[in-house]
Design a protein around this motif. Sequence first.
Motif, PDB file in Angstrom:
ATOM      1  N   THR A  46       0.887  -1.116  -0.132  1.00 35.17           N
ATOM      2  CA  THR A  46      -0.111   0.202   0.061  1.00 35.17           C
ATOM      3  C   THR A  46       0.770   1.157   0.090  1.00 35.17           C
ATOM      4  O   THR A  46       1.873   1.326   0.933  1.00 35.17           O
ATOM      5  N   PRO A  47       0.690   2.218  -0.890  1.00 35.57           N
ATOM      6  CA  PRO A  47       1.565   3.402  -1.074  1.00 35.57           C
ATOM      7  C   PRO A  47       1.325   4.295   0.170  1.00 35.57           C
ATOM      8  O   PRO A  47       2.352   4.868   0.780  1.00 35.57           O
ATOM      9  N   LEU A  48       0.170   4.206   0.805  1.00 38.99           N
ATOM     10  CA  LEU A  48      -0.224   4.824   1.995  1.00 38.99           C
ATOM     11  C   LEU A  48       0.811   4.765   3.211  1.00 38.99           C
ATOM     12  O   LEU A  48       1.149   5.598   3.869  1.00 38.99           O
ATOM     13  N   PHE A  49       1.257   3.421   3.301  1.00 35.61           N
ATOM     14  CA  PHE A  49       1.931   2.902   4.374  1.00 35.61           C
ATOM     15  C   PHE A  49       3.332   3.564   4.278  1.00 35.61           C
ATOM     16  O   PHE A  49       3.865   4.185   5.337  1.00 35.61           O
ATOM     17  N   TRP A  50       3.823   3.784   2.968  1.00 37.21           N
ATOM     18  CA  TRP A  50       5.236   4.172   2.860  1.00 37.21           C
ATOM     19  C   TRP A  50       5.347   5.610   3.009  1.00 37.21           C
ATOM     20  O   TRP A  50       6.290   6.168   3.784  1.00 37.21           O
ATOM     21  N   ASN A  51       3.992   6.161   2.755  1.00 33.06           N
ATOM     22  CA  ASN A  51       3.828   7.670   3.204  1.00 33.06           C
ATOM     23  C   ASN A  51       3.700   7.951   4.540  1.00 33.06           C
ATOM     24  O   ASN A  51       4.289   8.820   5.164  1.00 33.06           O
ATOM     25  N   GLY A  52       2.975   6.883   5.226  1.00 31.52           N
ATOM     26  CA  GLY A  52       2.847   7.037   6.489  1.00 31.52           C
ATOM     27  C   GLY A  52       4.238   6.899   7.319  1.00 31.52           C
ATOM     28  O   GLY A  52       4.480   7.377   8.408  1.00 31.52           O
ATOM     29  N   LEU A  53       5.136   5.896   6.804  1.00 33.05           N
ATOM     30  CA  LEU A  53       6.346   5.637   7.544  1.00 33.05           C
ATOM     31  C   LEU A  53       7.453   6.758   7.297  1.00 33.05           C
ATOM     32  O   LEU A  53       8.004   7.151   8.076  1.00 33.05           O
ATOM     33  N   ALA A  54       7.145   7.492   6.038  1.00 32.22           N
ATOM     34  CA  ALA A  54       8.213   8.538   5.780  1.00 32.22           C
ATOM     35  C   ALA A  54       7.833   9.792   6.982  1.00 32.22           C
ATOM     36  O   ALA A  54       8.449  10.435   7.244  1.00 32.22           O
ATOM     37  N   ASN A  55       6.337  10.036   6.817  1.00 30.04           N
ATOM     38  CA  ASN A  55       5.820  10.863   7.879  1.00 30.04           C
ATOM     39  C   ASN A  55       6.381  10.772   9.423  1.00 30.04           C
ATOM     40  O   ASN A  55       6.549  11.961   9.988  1.00 30.04           O
ATOM     41  N   THR A  56       6.214   9.376   9.698  1.00 28.01           N
ATOM     42  CA  THR A  56       6.526   9.171  10.989  1.00 28.01           C
ATOM     43  C   THR A  56       8.154   9.526  11.369  1.00 28.01           C
ATOM     44  O   THR A  56       8.565  10.176  12.303  1.00 28.01           O
ATOM     45  N   LEU A  57       8.987   9.180  10.337  1.00 28.39           N
ATOM     46  CA  LEU A  57      10.332   9.296  10.472  1.00 28.39           C
ATOM     47  C   LEU A  57      10.571  10.749  10.358  1.00 28.39           C
ATOM     48  O   LEU A  57      11.704  11.213  11.202  1.00 28.39           O
ATOM     49  N   ILE A  58      10.191  11.499   9.646  1.00 23.26           N
ATOM     50  CA  ILE A  58      10.252  13.094   9.372  1.00 23.26           C
ATOM     51  C   ILE A  58       9.983  13.570  10.737  1.00 23.26           C
ATOM     52  O   ILE A  58      10.991  14.571  11.251  1.00 23.26           O
ATOM     53  N   TYR A  59       8.778  13.290  11.201  1.00 24.78           N
ATOM     54  CA  TYR A  59       8.290  13.784  12.544  1.00 24.78           C
ATOM     55  C   TYR A  59       9.341  13.759  13.580  1.00 24.78           C
ATOM     56  O   TYR A  59       9.677  14.762  14.396  1.00 24.78           O
ATOM     57  N   ALA A  60       9.572  12.396  13.756  1.00 24.36           N
ATOM     58  CA  ALA A  60      10.227  12.170  14.918  1.00 24.36           C
ATOM     59  C   ALA A  60      11.996  12.676  14.728  1.00 24.36           C
ATOM     60  O   ALA A  60      12.373  13.336  15.581  1.00 24.36           O
ATOM     61  N   GLY A  61      12.312  12.698  13.486  1.00 25.87           N
ATOM     62  CA  GLY A  61      13.619  13.037  13.100  1.00 25.87           C
ATOM     63  C   GLY A  61      13.860  14.688  13.530  1.00 25.87           C
ATOM     64  O   GLY A  61      14.538  15.105  14.025  1.00 25.87           O
ATOM     65  N   ALA A  62      12.632  15.477  13.016  1.00 28.03           N
ATOM     66  CA  ALA A  62      12.750  16.800  13.040  1.00 28.03           C
ATOM     67  C   ALA A  62      12.487  17.050  14.369  1.00 28.03           C
ATOM     68  O   ALA A  62      13.147  18.303  15.057  1.00 28.03           O
ATOM     69  N   ALA A  63      11.634  16.498  15.135  1.00 30.37           N
ATOM     70  CA  ALA A  63      11.384  16.719  16.705  1.00 30.37           C
ATOM     71  C   ALA A  63      12.629  16.531  17.520  1.00 30.37           C
ATOM     72  O   ALA A  63      12.825  17.515  18.405  1.00 30.37           O
ATOM     73  N   LEU A  64      13.474  15.638  17.357  1.00 35.67           N
ATOM     74  CA  LEU A  64      14.653  15.493  18.199  1.00 35.67           C
ATOM     75  C   LEU A  64      15.693  16.402  17.602  1.00 35.67           C
ATOM     76  O   LEU A  64      16.390  17.053  18.459  1.00 35.67           O
ATOM     77  N   ALA A  65      15.658  16.728  16.385  1.00 36.99           N
ATOM     78  CA  ALA A  65      16.547  17.698  15.828  1.00 36.99           C
ATOM     79  C   ALA A  65      16.659  19.262  16.451  1.00 36.99           C
ATOM     80  O   ALA A  65      17.816  19.853  16.522  1.00 36.99           O
ATOM     81  N   ILE A  66      15.540  19.422  16.500  1.00 36.66           N
ATOM     82  CA  ILE A  66      15.078  20.789  17.156  1.00 36.66           C
ATOM     83  C   ILE A  66      15.177  20.671  18.745  1.00 36.66           C
ATOM     84  O   ILE A  66      15.758  21.703  19.069  1.00 36.66           O
ATOM     85  N   GLN A  67      14.435  19.878  19.278  1.00 35.64           N
ATOM     86  CA  GLN A  67      14.302  19.705  20.844  1.00 35.64           C
ATOM     87  C   GLN A  67      15.447  19.458  21.481  1.00 35.64           C
ATOM     88  O   GLN A  67      15.706  20.160  22.543  1.00 35.64           O
ATOM     89  N   LEU A  68      16.578  18.652  20.917  1.00 33.21           N
ATOM     90  CA  LEU A  68      17.709  18.470  21.759  1.00 33.21           C
ATOM     91  C   LEU A  68      18.816  19.710  22.011  1.00 33.21           C
ATOM     92  O   LEU A  68      19.001  20.150  22.937  1.00 33.21           O
ATOM     93  N   PRO A  69      18.736  20.343  20.830  1.00 35.24           N
ATOM     94  CA  PRO A  69      19.641  21.583  20.829  1.00 35.24           C
ATOM     95  C   PRO A  69      18.832  22.812  21.496  1.00 35.24           C
ATOM     96  O   PRO A  69      19.577  23.433  22.669  1.00 35.24           O
TER      97      PRO A  69
END
Length: 301
Positions: A68-91
């Motif tokens: 399902t293409p929606l799964f890969w879109n959801g996986l990408a959104n999940t990783l982007i969300y987690a990565g951006a949150a960590l990259a901003i909140q840690l500094p």
Amino acid sequence: MARITAQADKTWMSKAAFYAMLAPALILLMSTTYPFLSGIYTSLTNQKLYIPASKFVGLNNYINLFETPLFWNGLANTLIYAGAALAIQLPLGLAFAILLDVPGRLQSFFRSAVVLPLLVPPVVAGLIWKTMMHPQSGVLNWLLAQIGIEPLSWLTSPSTAMMSIILIDTWLFTPLATIILLAGLQSVSGEVVEAARIDGANAWQVIRYVKLPLLAPYLLLVALFRVSDSLKSLEIIYSTTKGGPLDATRTLHVMAYEEAYRWSSLGRAMTIVFVLWLVCYTISGALLAFWQKQEAKNRGL
């Protein structure tokens, strides 16, 4: 004979004490292991929420999910969300912790104020920020208009929706990183800091070469907490965008929630949850492995 009896009683009491202390651990282990294994089995069935009967379908749920293409879109959104949150909140958390570690008249006030966002439930925070980000009546667009910037479609445009929920998450959880890192700074021995100052280190050098290396365990702790929380974030996203617009913020947890409670498909929902657990476990394991490698390198092993 009496000695043998006493030894037998002592042995029996030792075993009884052992099993008495072991029992709570076994109960805790079973209370977590059984639901986990039950969830894995559910992911291998076509079980519905309101229908007790189910059929074993093997890996069909996983195959259908990966196709399902929606799964890969959801996986990408999940990783982007987690990565951006960590990259901003840690500094940010580190910067605030360093500022709050500096003695001053208002130090106690700011230390108390920094925890206020943590007192707001994520759903409430999402609804508050959704009101503030309203395209016509939101206060954020009003503030932008005062400085000559065009209003933004914060949560209603696919290009800005992800940025907006990351902003909300940052406001809500940066204080957690600040508190943990501030505790790390406070744990640094005053004698070590004083010795560095005697050697001629200025304030920045003390932070850079003395305090920051000692903060490594606390930085790892913040990274683990925020990655695991961000990967399974649901409340902020569902209270603001519900995964939209155009699936721009639809993460795996949102997909699992909708499969279970919108489409009543527990089997497919548990499939997504188990994949999300694997992602979280892999990233957390990679962070721990990196930490152990750095520790071994520092010890010269």
